[in-house]
Design a protein around this motif. Structure first.
Motif, PDB file in Angstrom:
ATOM      1  N   SER A  50       0.799  -1.325  -0.022  1.00  0.00           N
ATOM      2  CA  SER A  50      -0.136   0.030   0.079  1.00  0.00           C
ATOM      3  C   SER A  50       0.834   1.316  -0.022  1.00  0.00           C
ATOM      4  O   SER A  50       1.980   1.327   0.317  1.00  0.00           O
ATOM      5  CB  SER A  50      -0.807   0.211   1.229  1.00  0.00           C
ATOM      6  N   ARG A  52       0.079   5.544   0.748  1.00  0.00           N
ATOM      7  CA  ARG A  52      -0.828   6.504   1.522  1.00  0.00           C
ATOM      8  C   ARG A  52      -1.773   7.236   0.993  1.00  0.00           C
ATOM      9  O   ARG A  52      -2.853   7.720   1.346  1.00  0.00           O
ATOM     10  CB  ARG A  52      -0.091   7.401   2.432  1.00  0.00           C
ATOM     11  N   SER A  53      -1.170   7.532  -0.404  1.00  0.00           N
ATOM     12  CA  SER A  53      -2.210   8.443  -1.259  1.00  0.00           C
ATOM     13  C   SER A  53      -2.071   7.947  -2.786  1.00  0.00           C
ATOM     14  O   SER A  53      -1.118   7.142  -2.959  1.00  0.00           O
ATOM     15  CB  SER A  53      -1.827   9.973  -1.026  1.00  0.00           C
ATOM     16  N   SER A  54      -2.698   8.443  -3.558  1.00  0.00           N
ATOM     17  CA  SER A  54      -2.942   8.093  -4.975  1.00  0.00           C
ATOM     18  C   SER A  54      -1.343   8.706  -5.466  1.00  0.00           C
ATOM     19  O   SER A  54      -0.900   8.019  -6.427  1.00  0.00           O
ATOM     20  CB  SER A  54      -3.881   8.756  -5.667  1.00  0.00           C
ATOM     21  N   GLN A  56       1.444   8.808  -3.903  1.00  0.00           N
ATOM     22  CA  GLN A  56       2.505   8.013  -3.698  1.00  0.00           C
ATOM     23  C   GLN A  56       2.412   6.558  -4.230  1.00  0.00           C
ATOM     24  O   GLN A  56       3.294   5.910  -4.610  1.00  0.00           O
ATOM     25  CB  GLN A  56       2.359   7.604  -1.964  1.00  0.00           C
ATOM     26  N   VAL A  57       1.160   6.072  -4.500  1.00  0.00           N
ATOM     27  CA  VAL A  57       0.994   4.794  -4.914  1.00  0.00           C
ATOM     28  C   VAL A  57       1.569   4.924  -6.419  1.00  0.00           C
ATOM     29  O   VAL A  57       2.220   3.972  -7.008  1.00  0.00           O
ATOM     30  CB  VAL A  57      -0.665   4.377  -5.272  1.00  0.00           C
ATOM     31  N   ASP A  85      -5.278   4.402  -7.717  1.00  0.00           N
ATOM     32  CA  ASP A  85      -5.912   3.751  -6.597  1.00  0.00           C
ATOM     33  C   ASP A  85      -5.286   2.110  -6.550  1.00  0.00           C
ATOM     34  O   ASP A  85      -5.061   1.820  -5.287  1.00  0.00           O
ATOM     35  CB  ASP A  85      -7.513   3.420  -7.031  1.00  0.00           C
ATOM     36  N   TRP A  86      -5.045   1.570  -7.608  1.00  0.00           N
ATOM     37  CA  TRP A  86      -4.534   0.291  -7.684  1.00  0.00           C
ATOM     38  C   TRP A  86      -3.822   0.144  -8.917  1.00  0.00           C
ATOM     39  O   TRP A  86      -4.170   0.337 -10.270  1.00  0.00           O
ATOM     40  CB  TRP A  86      -5.581  -0.886  -7.677  1.00  0.00           C
ATOM     41  N   ARG A 100      -3.794   2.030  -2.812  1.00  0.00           N
ATOM     42  CA  ARG A 100      -4.385   2.927  -1.603  1.00  0.00           C
ATOM     43  C   ARG A 100      -5.080   1.876  -0.590  1.00  0.00           C
ATOM     44  O   ARG A 100      -5.705   0.885  -0.943  1.00  0.00           O
ATOM     45  CB  ARG A 100      -5.343   3.879  -2.039  1.00  0.00           C
ATOM     46  N   GLU A 102      -7.908   1.734   1.361  1.00  0.00           N
ATOM     47  CA  GLU A 102      -9.093   1.529   1.129  1.00  0.00           C
ATOM     48  C   GLU A 102      -9.525   0.622  -0.002  1.00  0.00           C
ATOM     49  O   GLU A 102     -10.293  -0.258   0.015  1.00  0.00           O
ATOM     50  CB  GLU A 102     -10.033   2.812   1.103  1.00  0.00           C
TER      51      GLU A 102
END
Length: 120
Positions: A50, A52-54, A56-57, A85-86, A100, A102
């Motif tokens: 994961s 922490r944010s879009s 950073q992803v 998000d992914w 992310r 969630e």
């Protein structure tokens, strides 16, 4: 190892080691490694982590792809970086999912791939 090293000379364990180091360098969280050898023909290893944010992803994924190209000469396929998000990175024998939190919780990929009875 330099970019002149061919994919044939690189083992999936070497790529996995570099993937994990890259994720650690970029502060990825909750890193899970799943051994797929003998369970799937898609890859030898799957890594789920994961950011922490879009933002950073996307950055984690982008840096990983750059490092694998630079060090192993691998052109990885990458999907989902624009949304953040992914992100899926296909490094042939190592598949990396960067979520992310969630989104990761919603899809729960670990539950599909980890052996029965394994706690996440």
């Amino acid at each position: 190892m330099s970019a002149s090293a061919t994919t044939a000379e690189t083992t999936s364990d070497q790529v996995l080691t570099r993937v994990l180091a890259s994720l650690d360098d970029d502060k990825a969280e909750d890193i899970v490694t799943i051994d797929l050898r003998g369970r799937s023909s898609i890859a030898d290893h799957m890594v789920i982590c994961s950011g922490r944010s879009s933002r950073q992803v996307g950055a984690i994924a982008e840096k990983l792809v750059e490092r694998l190209k630079e060090e192993f000469g691998r052109n990885c396929k990458i999907e989902g970086k624009d949304q953040g998000d992914w992100v899926l990175i296909d490094a042939s024998d190592v598949i990396v999912h960067v979520f992310r939190p969630e989104v990761r919780e919603f899809y729960q990929l670990e539950k599909m791939w980890l052996p029965a009875g394994t706690r996440v």
